[in-house]
Design a protein around this motif. Structure first.
Motif, PDB file in Angstrom:
ATOM      1  N   VAL A   1      -6.805 -59.559  63.120  1.00 58.75           N
ATOM      2  CA  VAL A   1      -7.043 -60.157  61.793  1.00 58.75           C
ATOM      3  C   VAL A   1      -5.770 -60.776  61.247  1.00 58.75           C
ATOM      4  CG1 VAL A   1      -7.658 -59.656  59.401  1.00 58.75           C
ATOM      5  CG2 VAL A   1      -8.992 -58.662  61.264  1.00 58.75           C
ATOM      6  N   LEU A   2      -4.639 -60.041  61.371  1.00 53.68           N
ATOM      7  CA  LEU A   2      -3.360 -60.577  60.884  1.00 53.68           C
ATOM      8  C   LEU A   2      -2.972 -61.856  61.627  1.00 53.68           C
ATOM      9  CD1 LEU A   2      -1.299 -57.275  60.434  1.00 53.68           C
ATOM     10  CD2 LEU A   2      -2.444 -58.650  58.680  1.00 53.68           C
ATOM     11  N   SER A   3      -3.193 -61.900  62.926  1.00 46.30           N
ATOM     12  CA  SER A   3      -2.872 -63.093  63.698  1.00 46.30           C
ATOM     13  C   SER A   3      -3.722 -64.278  63.254  1.00 46.30           C
ATOM     14  CB  SER A   3      -3.080 -62.828  65.187  1.00 46.30           C
ATOM     15  OG  SER A   3      -2.242 -61.778  65.638  1.00 46.30           O
ATOM     16  N   CYS A   4      -5.023 -63.998  63.001  1.00 48.14           N
ATOM     17  CA  CYS A   4      -5.899 -65.089  62.543  1.00 48.14           C
ATOM     18  C   CYS A   4      -5.483 -65.602  61.165  1.00 48.14           C
ATOM     19  CB  CYS A   4      -7.347 -64.608  62.509  1.00 48.14           C
ATOM     20  SG  CYS A   4      -8.037 -64.263  64.145  1.00 48.14           S
ATOM     21  N   VAL A   5      -5.145 -64.649  60.275  1.00 49.23           N
ATOM     22  CA  VAL A   5      -4.695 -65.063  58.932  1.00 49.23           C
ATOM     23  C   VAL A   5      -3.434 -65.920  59.031  1.00 49.23           C
ATOM     24  CG1 VAL A   5      -3.783 -64.230  56.744  1.00 49.23           C
ATOM     25  CG2 VAL A   5      -5.778 -63.122  57.760  1.00 49.23           C
ATOM     26  N   ALA A   6      -2.478 -65.483  59.845  1.00 48.50           N
ATOM     27  CA  ALA A   6      -1.231 -66.241  59.998  1.00 48.50           C
ATOM     28  C   ALA A   6      -1.489 -67.604  60.626  1.00 48.50           C
ATOM     29  CB  ALA A   6      -0.240 -65.447  60.837  1.00 48.50           C
ATOM     30  N   ALA A   7      -2.405 -67.641  61.623  1.00 48.12           N
ATOM     31  CA  ALA A   7      -2.693 -68.902  62.297  1.00 48.12           C
ATOM     32  C   ALA A   7      -3.360 -69.900  61.359  1.00 48.12           C
ATOM     33  CB  ALA A   7      -3.573 -68.657  63.511  1.00 48.12           C
ATOM     34  N   ILE A   8      -4.181 -69.406  60.424  1.00 53.01           N
ATOM     35  CA  ILE A   8      -4.848 -70.317  59.486  1.00 53.01           C
ATOM     36  C   ILE A   8      -3.927 -70.669  58.316  1.00 53.01           C
ATOM     37  CG2 ILE A   8      -6.785 -70.530  57.889  1.00 53.01           C
ATOM     38  CD1 ILE A   8      -8.393 -68.754  59.779  1.00 53.01           C
ATOM     39  N   GLN A   9      -3.156 -69.681  57.833  1.00 51.30           N
ATOM     40  CA  GLN A   9      -2.333 -69.883  56.654  1.00 51.30           C
ATOM     41  C   GLN A   9      -1.172 -70.857  56.926  1.00 51.30           C
ATOM     42  OE1 GLN A   9      -0.296 -66.389  55.245  1.00 51.30           O
ATOM     43  NE2 GLN A   9      -0.406 -67.074  53.107  1.00 51.30           N
ATOM     44  N   ALA A  10      -0.614 -70.791  58.125  1.00 50.28           N
ATOM     45  CA  ALA A  10       0.566 -71.613  58.430  1.00 50.28           C
ATOM     46  C   ALA A  10       0.290 -73.110  58.305  1.00 50.28           C
ATOM     47  CB  ALA A  10       1.093 -71.268  59.812  1.00 50.28           C
ATOM     48  N   PRO A  11      -0.764 -73.657  58.957  1.00 53.88           N
ATOM     49  CA  PRO A  11      -0.995 -75.107  58.795  1.00 53.88           C
ATOM     50  C   PRO A  11      -1.383 -75.506  57.383  1.00 53.88           C
ATOM     51  CG  PRO A  11      -2.770 -74.088  60.066  1.00 53.88           C
ATOM     52  CD  PRO A  11      -1.707 -73.051  59.926  1.00 53.88           C
ATOM     53  N   ILE A  12      -2.071 -74.581  56.669  1.00 52.50           N
ATOM     54  CA  ILE A  12      -2.425 -74.909  55.275  1.00 52.50           C
ATOM     55  C   ILE A  12      -1.162 -75.050  54.431  1.00 52.50           C
ATOM     56  CG2 ILE A  12      -3.574 -74.055  53.209  1.00 52.50           C
ATOM     57  CD1 ILE A  12      -5.679 -72.786  54.979  1.00 52.50           C
ATOM     58  N   ILE A  13      -0.205 -74.127  54.622  1.00 50.73           N
ATOM     59  CA  ILE A  13       1.065 -74.204  53.886  1.00 50.73           C
ATOM     60  C   ILE A  13       1.850 -75.445  54.306  1.00 50.73           C
ATOM     61  CG2 ILE A  13       3.282 -73.055  53.532  1.00 50.73           C
ATOM     62  CD1 ILE A  13       1.825 -70.395  53.715  1.00 50.73           C
TER      63      ILE A  13
END
Length: 247
Positions: free
Chosen positions: A155-167
């Protein structure tokens, strides 16, 4: 012993006296050159009467005033042309970017703003601790992710993978804002440089030409007033010598 040669005016050849005349060598060089332009045969030892000298002094004053006005008009024309040559309009960066926001850009800004706040950190810490407590202590009979919490890592990896390009999308918009602000600053500085250069030219013109010309004009005015006063005194003296006519 030969008689002394009578003085005559350079302009009209009329007899004059030393009290009402000046020798060309005694005049200002610019005024002397102006007289020699009209009378090339004039010598430095020639004399000119006060009446004709008054005309040349007035012409000299008019020439200096016209030259100063012409130079000032030329500088003002350069200033106006320099300000009109740059057709770039200074824009409000924040207003332009706000009006051009799409739905995805608004979402990315909100995500970046929330992801970089203490509220996100506290909520994330609460979620992590709750996840580990529930699965570690088997609270409420729940046990869906045993230690070492593999599902939590996913879950943490998915959150980081989605959050990074959005930021990164939000950061790209920040880079666009910085670029537009830098472009605005460049054009503002360019216009300011044009104005400062022309203002310096104006100040230099005042210091080098207009102020000395003003002092010279004041000196000419005093000399002209002296000539006028002298001519008035001569007219009064002539009127007093003239005998009254009897009927």
């Amino acid at each position: 012993m030969s008689e002394e040669k009578p003085l005559t005016c350079l302009v009209d050849g009329a007899p004059i006296s030393l009290e009402v005349s000046l020798q060309l060598s005694e005049l200002d060089p610019s005024l002397r050159n102006r007289i020699k332009q009209d009378y090339p045969q004039a010598q430095a030892t020639d004399y000119i009467c006060g009446h004709h000298l008054l005309k040349y002094r007035l012409d000299r004053v008019d020439a200096m005033i016209n030259a100063d006005l012409k130079q000032t008009k030329k500088i003002n024309h350069k200033l106006t042309r320099a300000l009109q040559s740059d057709d770039y309009d200074i824009i409000d960066v924040n207003e332009v970017l706000t009006n051009s926001l799409t739905f995805g850009q608004k979402v990315s800004d909100d995500v970046a703003r929330f992801g970089g706040s203490w509220g996100f950190i506290f909520i994330f810490m609460v979620v992590l601790l709750g996840w580990m407590l529930v699965n570690g202590l088997h609270l409420f009979g729940v046990n869906f992710d045993n230690y070492p919490y593999i599902l939590l890592n996913l879950v943490l990896s998915c959150v980081a993978a989605i959050q990074a390009p959005i930021i990164m999308m939000s950061q790209n918009r920040s880079a666009d804002r910085d670029r537009m602000m830098a472009e605005n600053d460049y054009h503002v500085n360019l216009k300011a440089e044009h104005e400062l250069r022309l203002l310096h030219a104006k100040v230099d013109h005042l210091a080098q030409n207009q102020v000395p010309h003003t002092m010279e004009i004041e000196r000419f005015q005093l000399e002209i007033l002296g000539e006028i006063r002298h001519e008035l005194a001569e007219l009064r003296a002539a009127q007093q010598k003239t005998p009254p006519t009897t009927p």
